[in-house]
Design a protein around this motif. Structure first.
Motif, PDB file in Angstrom:
ATOM      1  N   SER A  58       4.076  27.854 -34.094  1.00 18.80           N
ATOM      2  CA  SER A  58       3.335  26.794 -34.629  1.00 18.80           C
ATOM      3  C   SER A  58       3.525  25.414 -33.911  1.00 18.80           C
ATOM      4  CB  SER A  58       3.141  26.495 -35.870  1.00 18.80           C
ATOM      5  OG  SER A  58       2.276  25.615 -36.426  1.00 18.80           O
ATOM      6  N   ILE A 112       2.858  25.325 -30.001  1.00 17.51           N
ATOM      7  CA  ILE A 112       1.424  25.236 -29.830  1.00 17.51           C
ATOM      8  C   ILE A 112       1.162  23.883 -30.136  1.00 17.51           C
ATOM      9  CG2 ILE A 112      -0.855  25.721 -30.733  1.00 17.51           C
ATOM     10  CD1 ILE A 112       0.281  28.626 -31.334  1.00 17.51           C
ATOM     11  N   LEU A 113       1.400  23.130 -31.185  1.00 16.29           N
ATOM     12  CA  LEU A 113       1.218  21.751 -31.405  1.00 16.29           C
ATOM     13  C   LEU A 113       1.723  20.947 -30.294  1.00 16.29           C
ATOM     14  CD1 LEU A 113       1.307  22.377 -35.150  1.00 16.29           C
ATOM     15  CD2 LEU A 113      -0.699  21.742 -34.088  1.00 16.29           C
ATOM     16  N   GLN A 168       2.478  21.587 -27.193  1.00 17.66           N
ATOM     17  CA  GLN A 168       1.546  21.651 -26.171  1.00 17.66           C
ATOM     18  C   GLN A 168       0.080  20.956 -26.369  1.00 17.66           C
ATOM     19  OE1 GLN A 168       0.140  25.486 -25.445  1.00 17.66           O
ATOM     20  NE2 GLN A 168       0.626  25.378 -23.294  1.00 17.66           N
ATOM     21  N   GLN A 169      -0.486  20.961 -27.684  1.00 19.92           N
ATOM     22  CA  GLN A 169      -1.521  20.136 -27.518  1.00 19.92           C
ATOM     23  C   GLN A 169      -1.406  18.789 -27.835  1.00 19.92           C
ATOM     24  OE1 GLN A 169      -3.078  21.979 -31.337  1.00 19.92           O
ATOM     25  NE2 GLN A 169      -4.074  23.773 -30.140  1.00 19.92           N
ATOM     26  N   GLY A 170      -0.121  18.201 -27.996  1.00 19.09           N
ATOM     27  CA  GLY A 170       0.156  16.838 -28.020  1.00 19.09           C
ATOM     28  C   GLY A 170      -0.445  16.323 -29.746  1.00 19.09           C
ATOM     29  N   ASN A 171      -0.511  17.075 -30.466  1.00 20.12           N
ATOM     30  CA  ASN A 171      -0.642  16.792 -31.726  1.00 20.12           C
ATOM     31  C   ASN A 171       0.391  16.528 -32.670  1.00 20.12           C
ATOM     32  OD1 ASN A 171      -1.670  16.795 -34.648  1.00 20.12           O
ATOM     33  ND2 ASN A 171      -2.980  18.652 -34.330  1.00 20.12           N
ATOM     34  N   GLU A 172       0.915  15.138 -32.807  1.00 14.84           N
ATOM     35  CA  GLU A 172       1.944  14.549 -33.349  1.00 14.84           C
ATOM     36  C   GLU A 172       1.773  14.967 -34.911  1.00 14.84           C
ATOM     37  OE1 GLU A 172       2.543  10.605 -32.284  1.00 14.84           O
ATOM     38  OE2 GLU A 172       4.145  11.286 -31.078  1.00 14.84           O
ATOM     39  N   GLN A 229       2.558  18.508 -35.438  1.00 12.05           N
ATOM     40  CA  GLN A 229       4.043  18.668 -35.067  1.00 12.05           C
ATOM     41  C   GLN A 229       4.774  18.165 -36.132  1.00 12.05           C
ATOM     42  OE1 GLN A 229       5.152  16.487 -31.143  1.00 12.05           O
ATOM     43  NE2 GLN A 229       3.152  17.007 -30.505  1.00 12.05           N
TER      44      GLN A 229
END
Length: 159
Positions: A10, A13-14, A16-20, A23
């Motif tokens: 998880s 993936i986060l 890689q998505q740039g979802n702080e 993260q």
């Protein structure tokens, strides 16, 4: 357990998505899962990954090395969560502080654990009873808020 590899996936993936925000959540959960795994192993084996003074057998040396590595990783992920939470979400900041306080205390670093608990408590005192932690909305004293108008989470009317 399956929790640590799934939380690790998880996090990747986060990242890689740039979802702080994601993260931060994933890092906190991963660190907590790793810490829980170390504590379970510690109670099962009696080995202390925070101590380097004993001379255990080869099998327990391998187990101790695994626990120590997991403890170091747990601390790394909890510090990442703490860093991200400091700028993103107070409720996750408080959780990260307490997990890190427990971990550092387990490692024998009582002074840092005490400092983390003090920051945790100071943070709650600063917020006071008028700030809602979930969305940082401030409520007035004139009305009891049963649910937050900002994020609609239920709230105790006794606070």
């Amino acid at each position: 357990g399956k929790a640590v590899p799934l939380h690790h996936q998880s996090c990747a993936i986060l990242l890689q998505q740039g979802n702080e925000q994601g993260q931060m959540r994933a890092a906190l959960r991963l660190g907590a899962a790793m810490m829980a795994r170390v504590l379970v192993e510690h109670h099962k084996t009696g080995l202390d990954p925070s101590s380097q003074s004993s001379s255990p057998s080869t099998q327990s040396t391998q187990s101790l090395a695994e626990q120590t590595s997991l403890l170091i990783s747990a601390e790394k992920w909890l510090r990442i969560a703490l860093f991200l939470a400091d700028k993103l979400a107070l409720n996750f900041l408080r959780d990260a502080q307490m997990y890190l306080a427990c971990l550092t205390f387990f490692k024998g670093e009582e002074q840092e654990a005490l400092e983390l608990v003090a920051k945790h408590l100071q943070g709650w005192m600063f917020l006071g009873r008028n700030n809602f932690v979930g969305c940082r909305q401030i409520r007035g004293e004139d009305t009891r808020m049963l649910t937050c108008n900002g994020c609609h989470v239920a709230r105790s009317s006794f606070l």
